[in-house]
Design a protein around this motif. Structure first.
Motif, PDB file in Angstrom:
ATOM      1  N   ASP A  83      83.745  69.330  31.919  1.00 50.59           N
ATOM      2  CA  ASP A  83      84.139  68.416  32.988  1.00 50.59           C
ATOM      3  C   ASP A  83      84.234  66.975  32.491  1.00 50.59           C
ATOM      4  OD1 ASP A  83      84.302  70.446  34.850  1.00 50.59           O
ATOM      5  OD2 ASP A  83      82.379  70.000  35.803  1.00 50.59           O
ATOM      6  N   ILE A  84      83.210  66.523  31.798  1.00 51.78           N
ATOM      7  CA  ILE A  84      83.162  65.118  31.391  1.00 51.78           C
ATOM      8  C   ILE A  84      83.982  64.863  30.130  1.00 51.78           C
ATOM      9  CG2 ILE A  84      81.620  63.283  30.565  1.00 51.78           C
ATOM     10  CD1 ILE A  84      79.498  64.419  32.505  1.00 51.78           C
ATOM     11  N   ASN A  85      83.771  65.658  29.096  1.00 50.99           N
ATOM     12  CA  ASN A  85      84.420  65.373  27.818  1.00 50.99           C
ATOM     13  C   ASN A  85      85.898  65.750  27.788  1.00 50.99           C
ATOM     14  OD1 ASN A  85      81.808  64.703  27.169  1.00 50.99           O
ATOM     15  ND2 ASN A  85      81.742  65.897  25.292  1.00 50.99           N
ATOM     16  N   ILE A  86      86.264  66.847  28.426  1.00 50.30           N
ATOM     17  CA  ILE A  86      87.661  67.292  28.362  1.00 50.30           C
ATOM     18  C   ILE A  86      88.442  66.861  29.608  1.00 50.30           C
ATOM     19  CG2 ILE A  86      89.218  69.271  28.174  1.00 50.30           C
ATOM     20  CD1 ILE A  86      86.971  70.688  26.575  1.00 50.30           C
ATOM     21  N   LEU A  87      87.966  67.235  30.788  1.00 47.17           N
ATOM     22  CA  LEU A  87      88.704  66.869  32.001  1.00 47.17           C
ATOM     23  C   LEU A  87      88.668  65.366  32.259  1.00 47.17           C
ATOM     24  CD1 LEU A  87      87.789  69.890  34.294  1.00 47.17           C
ATOM     25  CD2 LEU A  87      89.854  69.512  32.924  1.00 47.17           C
ATOM     26  N   GLY A  88      87.575  64.707  31.902  1.00 48.88           N
ATOM     27  CA  GLY A  88      87.530  63.250  31.980  1.00 48.88           C
ATOM     28  C   GLY A  88      88.581  62.627  31.083  1.00 48.88           C
ATOM     29  N   ASN A  89      88.753  63.197  29.908  1.00 51.05           N
ATOM     30  CA  ASN A  89      89.791  62.750  28.973  1.00 51.05           C
ATOM     31  C   ASN A  89      91.181  62.935  29.589  1.00 51.05           C
ATOM     32  OD1 ASN A  89      90.685  61.910  26.275  1.00 51.05           O
ATOM     33  ND2 ASN A  89      91.307  64.041  26.005  1.00 51.05           N
ATOM     34  N   VAL A  90      91.417  64.061  30.232  1.00 53.66           N
ATOM     35  CA  VAL A  90      92.697  64.308  30.891  1.00 53.66           C
ATOM     36  C   VAL A  90      92.930  63.273  31.996  1.00 53.66           C
ATOM     37  CG1 VAL A  90      93.983  65.932  32.360  1.00 53.66           C
ATOM     38  CG2 VAL A  90      92.758  66.766  30.338  1.00 53.66           C
ATOM     39  N   ASN A  91      91.897  62.979  32.788  1.00 55.90           N
ATOM     40  CA  ASN A  91      92.028  61.962  33.835  1.00 55.90           C
ATOM     41  C   ASN A  91      92.437  60.613  33.247  1.00 55.90           C
ATOM     42  OD1 ASN A  91      91.383  63.699  35.918  1.00 55.90           O
ATOM     43  ND2 ASN A  91      89.230  63.115  35.977  1.00 55.90           N
ATOM     44  N   LEU A  92      91.822  60.262  32.125  1.00 58.79           N
ATOM     45  CA  LEU A  92      92.157  58.985  31.490  1.00 58.79           C
ATOM     46  C   LEU A  92      93.580  58.985  30.945  1.00 58.79           C
ATOM     47  CD1 LEU A  92      88.794  58.111  29.754  1.00 58.79           C
ATOM     48  CD2 LEU A  92      89.989  56.727  31.454  1.00 58.79           C
ATOM     49  N   LEU A  93      93.998  60.069  30.324  1.00 64.93           N
ATOM     50  CA  LEU A  93      95.369  60.153  29.814  1.00 64.93           C
ATOM     51  C   LEU A  93      96.381  59.993  30.948  1.00 64.93           C
ATOM     52  CD1 LEU A  93      94.957  63.065  27.252  1.00 64.93           C
ATOM     53  CD2 LEU A  93      95.428  60.663  26.702  1.00 64.93           C
ATOM     54  N   GLU A  94      96.163  60.693  32.047  1.00 64.10           N
ATOM     55  CA  GLU A  94      97.083  60.601  33.185  1.00 64.10           C
ATOM     56  C   GLU A  94      97.068  59.201  33.798  1.00 64.10           C
ATOM     57  OE1 GLU A  94      95.799  63.905  35.609  1.00 64.10           O
ATOM     58  OE2 GLU A  94      97.246  65.251  34.648  1.00 64.10           O
ATOM     59  N   ALA A  95      95.892  58.580  33.860  1.00 64.33           N
ATOM     60  CA  ALA A  95      95.800  57.219  34.392  1.00 64.33           C
ATOM     61  C   ALA A  95      96.532  56.239  33.478  1.00 64.33           C
ATOM     62  CB  ALA A  95      94.339  56.810  34.559  1.00 64.33           C
ATOM     63  N   CYS A  96      96.440  56.454  32.176  1.00 66.27           N
ATOM     64  CA  CYS A  96      97.179  55.607  31.225  1.00 66.27           C
ATOM     65  C   CYS A  96      98.675  55.716  31.471  1.00 66.27           C
ATOM     66  CB  CYS A  96      96.853  56.010  29.789  1.00 66.27           C
ATOM     67  SG  CYS A  96      95.225  55.503  29.205  1.00 66.27           S
ATOM     68  N   ASP A  97      99.146  56.926  31.663  1.00 68.13           N
ATOM     69  CA  ASP A  97     100.569  57.148  31.900  1.00 68.13           C
ATOM     70  C   ASP A  97     101.004  56.492  33.211  1.00 68.13           C
ATOM     71  OD1 ASP A  97     103.043  58.420  31.025  1.00 68.13           O
ATOM     72  OD2 ASP A  97     102.784  59.755  32.752  1.00 68.13           O
ATOM     73  N   GLU A  98     100.251  56.718  34.265  1.00 67.09           N
ATOM     74  CA  GLU A  98     100.615  56.172  35.573  1.00 67.09           C
ATOM     75  C   GLU A  98     100.546  54.646  35.597  1.00 67.09           C
ATOM     76  OE1 GLU A  98      99.441  56.748  40.255  1.00 67.09           O
ATOM     77  OE2 GLU A  98      99.286  58.443  38.871  1.00 67.09           O
ATOM     78  N   ASN A  99      99.595  54.066  34.865  1.00 66.88           N
ATOM     79  CA  ASN A  99      99.428  52.612  34.842  1.00 66.88           C
ATOM     80  C   ASN A  99     100.192  51.936  33.699  1.00 66.88           C
ATOM     81  OD1 ASN A  99      97.586  51.898  37.075  1.00 66.88           O
ATOM     82  ND2 ASN A  99      96.200  53.301  36.040  1.00 66.88           N
ATOM     83  N   LYS A 100     100.994  52.706  32.975  1.00 63.53           N
ATOM     84  CA  LYS A 100     101.814  52.168  31.869  1.00 63.53           C
ATOM     85  C   LYS A 100     100.960  51.440  30.822  1.00 63.53           C
ATOM     86  CE  LYS A 100     105.506  53.565  34.020  1.00 63.53           C
ATOM     87  NZ  LYS A 100     105.428  54.991  34.195  1.00 63.53           N
ATOM     88  N   VAL A 101      99.822  52.046  30.488  1.00 57.16           N
ATOM     89  CA  VAL A 101      98.935  51.514  29.452  1.00 57.16           C
ATOM     90  C   VAL A 101      99.627  51.680  28.102  1.00 57.16           C
ATOM     91  CG1 VAL A 101      96.716  51.946  28.285  1.00 57.16           C
ATOM     92  CG2 VAL A 101      96.838  51.933  30.782  1.00 57.16           C
ATOM     93  N   SER A 102      99.483  50.703  27.215  1.00 60.63           N
ATOM     94  CA  SER A 102     100.198  50.767  25.943  1.00 60.63           C
ATOM     95  C   SER A 102      99.461  51.553  24.862  1.00 60.63           C
ATOM     96  CB  SER A 102     100.501  49.363  25.426  1.00 60.63           C
ATOM     97  OG  SER A 102      99.317  48.679  25.101  1.00 60.63           O
ATOM     98  N   LYS A 103      98.118  51.630  24.928  1.00 57.06           N
ATOM     99  CA  LYS A 103      97.383  52.353  23.888  1.00 57.06           C
ATOM    100  C   LYS A 103      96.101  52.963  24.454  1.00 57.06           C
ATOM    101  CE  LYS A 103      97.320  51.650  19.439  1.00 57.06           C
ATOM    102  NZ  LYS A 103      97.249  50.966  18.153  1.00 57.06           N
ATOM    103  N   TYR A 104      95.771  54.136  23.919  1.00 60.65           N
ATOM    104  CA  TYR A 104      94.553  54.865  24.289  1.00 60.65           C
ATOM    105  C   TYR A 104      93.711  55.030  23.029  1.00 60.65           C
ATOM    106  CZ  TYR A 104      91.705  58.652  26.293  1.00 60.65           C
ATOM    107  OH  TYR A 104      90.673  59.430  26.758  1.00 60.65           O
ATOM    108  N   VAL A 105      92.435  54.643  23.120  1.00 62.67           N
ATOM    109  CA  VAL A 105      91.515  54.759  21.986  1.00 62.67           C
ATOM    110  C   VAL A 105      90.410  55.744  22.375  1.00 62.67           C
ATOM    111  CG1 VAL A 105      89.959  53.533  20.422  1.00 62.67           C
ATOM    112  CG2 VAL A 105      92.022  52.384  21.292  1.00 62.67           C
ATOM    113  N   PHE A 106      90.265  56.792  21.577  1.00 65.35           N
ATOM    114  CA  PHE A 106      89.325  57.875  21.878  1.00 65.35           C
ATOM    115  C   PHE A 106      88.227  57.950  20.828  1.00 65.35           C
ATOM    116  CE2 PHE A 106      88.143  62.432  21.477  1.00 65.35           C
ATOM    117  CZ  PHE A 106      87.597  62.607  22.740  1.00 65.35           C
TER     118      PHE A 106
END
Length: 157
Positions: A83-106
């Motif tokens: 839930d936290i490590n994988i699905l949380g990561n998916v939530n962040l990726l989708e939020a980056c896409d929706e908010n037009k974020v330029s870079k994601y650091v993991f």
């Protein structure tokens, strides 16, 4: 936005960003003991799509230092780790896409190359693969940092 910004590594990233005059949103499920002047605190749940989306509004770069990090804790809590490590990561990726974020650091781990690590290793490998495929399909620029084991040391005296 720095998810996991209340933790040891995340708080140091927040401090460096602040020193370099970046607007810093510290996002975590608890208040930060390390919050500095000028940093904004966002209390939320990385498993909540709404919380993650809100935290990433107007962010240029999103950092993911959140997650179950202890091997024993991860191995004893498979569902929570996913839930936290994988699905949380998916939530962040989708939020980056929706908010037009330029870079994601993991924040990942050298355990992705190890024969040990159990569910923790699996969660980091899966997240890295998801990030790479998300880049292929959505074009999100990313950086994966693979940390070794971290130990806090203090000197007496």
């Amino acid at each position: 936005t720095v998810w996991g910004g209340s933790g040891f590594l995340g708080s140091h990233v927040c401090d460096e960003l602040s020193k370099n005059n970046h607007k810093v949103i510290v996002a975590d499920h608890k208040n930060s003991d390390y919050l500095k002047k000028g940093q904004e605190m966002f209390i939320g749940d990385i498993t909540s799509k709404h919380d993650v989306l809100e935290s990433c509004k107007n962010s240029d770069i999103v950092f993911n230092f959140a997650g179950i990090a202890g091997l024993d804790q991860a191995n004893e809590n498979l569902r929570k780790t996913i839930d936290i490590n994988i699905l949380g990561n998916v939530n962040l990726l989708e939020a980056c896409d929706e908010n037009k974020v330029s870079k994601y650091v993991f924040a990942s781990s050298l355990y992705v190359y190890s024969d040990s690590g159990g569910y923790y290793k699996f969660s980091k490998q899966s997240s890295e693969l998801l990030i790479d495929e998300f880049h292929n399909q959505n074009g999100l620029d990313f950086l994966i940092l693979r940390f070794g084991s971290l130990h806090l040391r203090s000197k007496k005296g």
